[in-house]
Design a protein around this motif. Structure first.
Motif, PDB file in Angstrom:
ATOM      1  N   PHE A 177       0.823  -1.216   0.000  1.00 43.80           N
ATOM      2  CA  PHE A 177       0.000   0.000   0.000  1.00 43.80           C
ATOM      3  C   PHE A 177       0.862   1.273   0.000  1.00 43.80           C
ATOM      4  O   PHE A 177       0.479   2.277  -0.586  1.00 43.80           O
ATOM      5  CB  PHE A 177      -0.962  -0.010   1.198  1.00 43.80           C
ATOM      6  N   ASP A 178       2.032   1.208   0.638  1.00 49.67           N
ATOM      7  CA  ASP A 178       2.873   2.415   0.688  1.00 49.67           C
ATOM      8  C   ASP A 178       3.459   2.761  -0.670  1.00 49.67           C
ATOM      9  O   ASP A 178       4.001   3.853  -0.868  1.00 49.67           O
ATOM     10  CB  ASP A 178       4.008   2.235   1.708  1.00 49.67           C
ATOM     11  N   ALA A 179       3.390   1.812  -1.616  1.00 49.49           N
ATOM     12  CA  ALA A 179       3.979   2.042  -2.947  1.00 49.49           C
ATOM     13  C   ALA A 179       2.941   2.559  -3.943  1.00 49.49           C
ATOM     14  O   ALA A 179       3.244   2.715  -5.122  1.00 49.49           O
ATOM     15  CB  ALA A 179       4.593   0.739  -3.461  1.00 49.49           C
ATOM     16  N   LEU A 180       1.724   2.811  -3.466  1.00 47.69           N
ATOM     17  CA  LEU A 180       0.683   3.303  -4.377  1.00 47.69           C
ATOM     18  C   LEU A 180       0.716   4.836  -4.424  1.00 47.69           C
ATOM     19  O   LEU A 180       1.085   5.486  -3.442  1.00 47.69           O
ATOM     20  CB  LEU A 180      -0.691   2.819  -3.892  1.00 47.69           C
ATOM     21  N   PRO A 181       0.306   5.414  -5.566  1.00 45.76           N
ATOM     22  CA  PRO A 181       0.378   6.877  -5.702  1.00 45.76           C
ATOM     23  C   PRO A 181      -0.598   7.607  -4.788  1.00 45.76           C
ATOM     24  O   PRO A 181      -1.738   7.163  -4.626  1.00 45.76           O
ATOM     25  CB  PRO A 181       0.010   7.107  -7.170  1.00 45.76           C
ATOM     26  N   VAL A 182      -0.139   8.708  -4.216  1.00 45.99           N
ATOM     27  CA  VAL A 182      -0.975   9.466  -3.272  1.00 45.99           C
ATOM     28  C   VAL A 182      -1.319  10.859  -3.811  1.00 45.99           C
ATOM     29  O   VAL A 182      -0.527  11.474  -4.536  1.00 45.99           O
ATOM     30  CB  VAL A 182      -0.270   9.646  -1.912  1.00 45.99           C
ATOM     31  N   HIS A 183      -2.482  11.339  -3.432  1.00 42.79           N
ATOM     32  CA  HIS A 183      -2.835  12.739  -3.659  1.00 42.79           C
ATOM     33  C   HIS A 183      -2.212  13.548  -2.529  1.00 42.79           C
ATOM     34  O   HIS A 183      -2.185  13.105  -1.377  1.00 42.79           O
ATOM     35  CB  HIS A 183      -4.351  12.934  -3.629  1.00 42.79           C
ATOM     36  N   ARG A 184      -1.708  14.726  -2.852  1.00 39.02           N
ATOM     37  CA  ARG A 184      -1.123  15.590  -1.800  1.00 39.02           C
ATOM     38  C   ARG A 184      -2.016  16.807  -1.619  1.00 39.02           C
ATOM     39  O   ARG A 184      -2.385  17.482  -2.590  1.00 39.02           O
ATOM     40  CB  ARG A 184       0.286  16.007  -2.196  1.00 39.02           C
ATOM     41  N   LEU A 185      -2.349  17.062  -0.360  1.00 36.84           N
ATOM     42  CA  LEU A 185      -3.246  18.160  -0.018  1.00 36.84           C
ATOM     43  C   LEU A 185      -2.556  19.121   0.936  1.00 36.84           C
ATOM     44  O   LEU A 185      -1.769  18.695   1.785  1.00 36.84           O
ATOM     45  CB  LEU A 185      -4.505  17.619   0.662  1.00 36.84           C
TER      46      LEU A 185
END
Ligand SMILES: C[S@@+](CC[C@H](N)C(=O)[O-])C[C@H]1O[C@@H](n2cnc3c(N)ncnc32)[C@H](O)[C@@H]1O
Length: 401
Positions: A177-185
């Motif tokens: 899960f830590d290797a999945l792309p994240v949205h940054r807010l």
């Protein structure tokens, strides 16, 4: 607000990726993409992405290492856990074990070897499957695990193969899960803004710019309420930035729905939402790894470095609950592995080691690393069950001496 970033001198693959991104972003209606999309391309572009790079990314020679690189103990202890799960499910004739994001295939190799020798009846019931997105890892896995495939014990699945309510067994992952792309807010005057990436118009040959604007997806602003964070009572400063991993939720939902009876086991670094979104964690958790050096510039070493973010364990737990799963266990890796017998392995290694002094010391060091609360031992372990319970007697918190 606009920030500028400059990247390091690029090799050929980085240049190819850079040119791809410049064209891709240029073709978007607003000439920008979300940071999540940027991260997805730089990690998973089918030719130039980091996880499709032919050089070793994981391991001592690569950029970071994971628990299975410390020897066979980690996977063997997981195998003991899978065996207990099989018992708890009343020893079904067929037990599907699905590993998400198997990397080099080390866990699969060690689990299958160990179960074959230690639990023959479980081995008969066991069907190991891997769900892997990286073509480069898939190729390595197919070579490394070929004997298990020909023995009919291992196969590869795609996400489309996960049919609702179809699996009896366990879906598990280590650092997936830590290797999945994240949205940054970022918090700005009482509202969320999202970070978008565009091409640097001032120095078009050298880098990307970040732009902040309204969130691209309504689920992003709703997310905090959903995980129990009242953003208006948190006193976030205007410097506060964080991440939301929508892809993790979609993946968890998908695997939870595919389960008919059994477990989901997740091992990863992360925090419960209350810690993750604490106002003092002003810069979020996004990190980059290049040759075992950690830094925070996701625009450097394009396609040559890992980019990762911690996992919100509350969000995974909640997604599972909404799909009908119950939380059996949320603990830390050190305690989880101790409950599975790591302590016995330690004392056996000290007292009855068959190897050289050097091997005994190395194994002891590796076992300590797996449970060190300041390192791998501090990772979170989440076990969720559908029509299934897991009773592991948990030990007291670990003190390292
Ligand atoms: C940090 S690595 C961990 C590898 C391995 N589990 C370990 O412990 O060494 C993340 C893995 O997840 C895989 N991955 C990322 N996104 C994926 C997706 N959507 N579907 C399947 N695998 C994915 C990557 O290719 C890689 O194998």
């Amino acid at each position: 607000m606009i920030d500028f970033f400059y990247s390091e001198p690029m090799n050929t693959l980085s240049q190819d990726l850079y040119h791809f991104l410049v064209h891709y972003i240029g073709d978007r209606p607003d000439q920008r993409i979300t940071f999540a999309e940027y991260m997805d391309w730089v990690l998973y572009h089918p030719q130039f992405g980091y996880y499709n790079n032919p050089t070793d990314s994981i391991g001592m020679e690569g950029d970071f290492f994971t628990s299975p690189h410390l020897g066979t103990d980690f996977a063997e202890l997981l195998a003991d856990c899978f065996w207990q799960m099989w018992q708890q499910l009343d020893r079904p004739d067929s037990f599907d074990l699905i590993e998400l994001g198997a990397g080099q295939g080390l866990i699969a190799q060690d689990v299958l070897n160990y179960v074959n020798h230690r639990y023959p009846s479980f081995f008969t019931a066991l069907n190991y499957h891997i769900l892997e997105q990286s073509q480069s890892f898939l190729k390595r896995q197919r070579n490394y695990l070929y004997p298990w495939q020909t023995a009919g014990k291992l196969s590869w699945l795609t996400w489309d193969d996960l049919q609702p309510n179809s699996l009896v067994g366990c879906l598990f992952s280590n650092e997936f899960f830590d290797a999945l792309p994240v949205h940054r807010l970022c918090w700005h005057q009482g509202q969320w803004q999202e970070i978008y990436v565009t091409v640097n118009a001032v120095h078009p040959d050298s880098a990307f710019q970040e732009i902040r604007d309204r969130p691209s997806d309504p689920r992003l602003a709703e997310y905090f309420d959903w995980v129990g964070i009242d953003v208006h009572r948190q006193n976030y400063s205007d410097r506060y930035c964080t991440e939301v991993n929508l892809k993790a939720l979609a993946s968890m939902e998908r695997i939870a729905q595919s389960l008919k009876r059994g477990f989901i086991l997740t091992l990863d670094y992360g925090y419960p939402a209350s810690q993750y979104y604490h106002p003092q964690r002003e810069q979020g958790t996004l990190q980059c790894y290049y040759h075992h050096r950690r830094h925070d510039d996701p625009y450097a070493y394009l396609g040559e470095q890992d980019i990762t973010a911690h996992v919100d364990m509350t969000a995974l737990e909640r997604t599972g609950q909404e799909a009908g799963l119950e939380t059996c266990l949320l603990t830390q890796q050190g305690l989880f592995l101790m409950a599975l017998g790591l302590g016995d392995r330690l004392s056996q290694n000290n007292q009855h080691s068959q190897g050289s002094v050097m091997e005994t010391l190395q194994r002891r060091e590796s076992l300590h690393q797996l449970i060190n609360p300041l390192g791998l031992g501090g990772f979170y372990v989440l076990v969720q069950g559908k029509e299934a319970k897991l009773d592991l007697p948990m030990p007291d918190p670990i003190q390292m001496v």
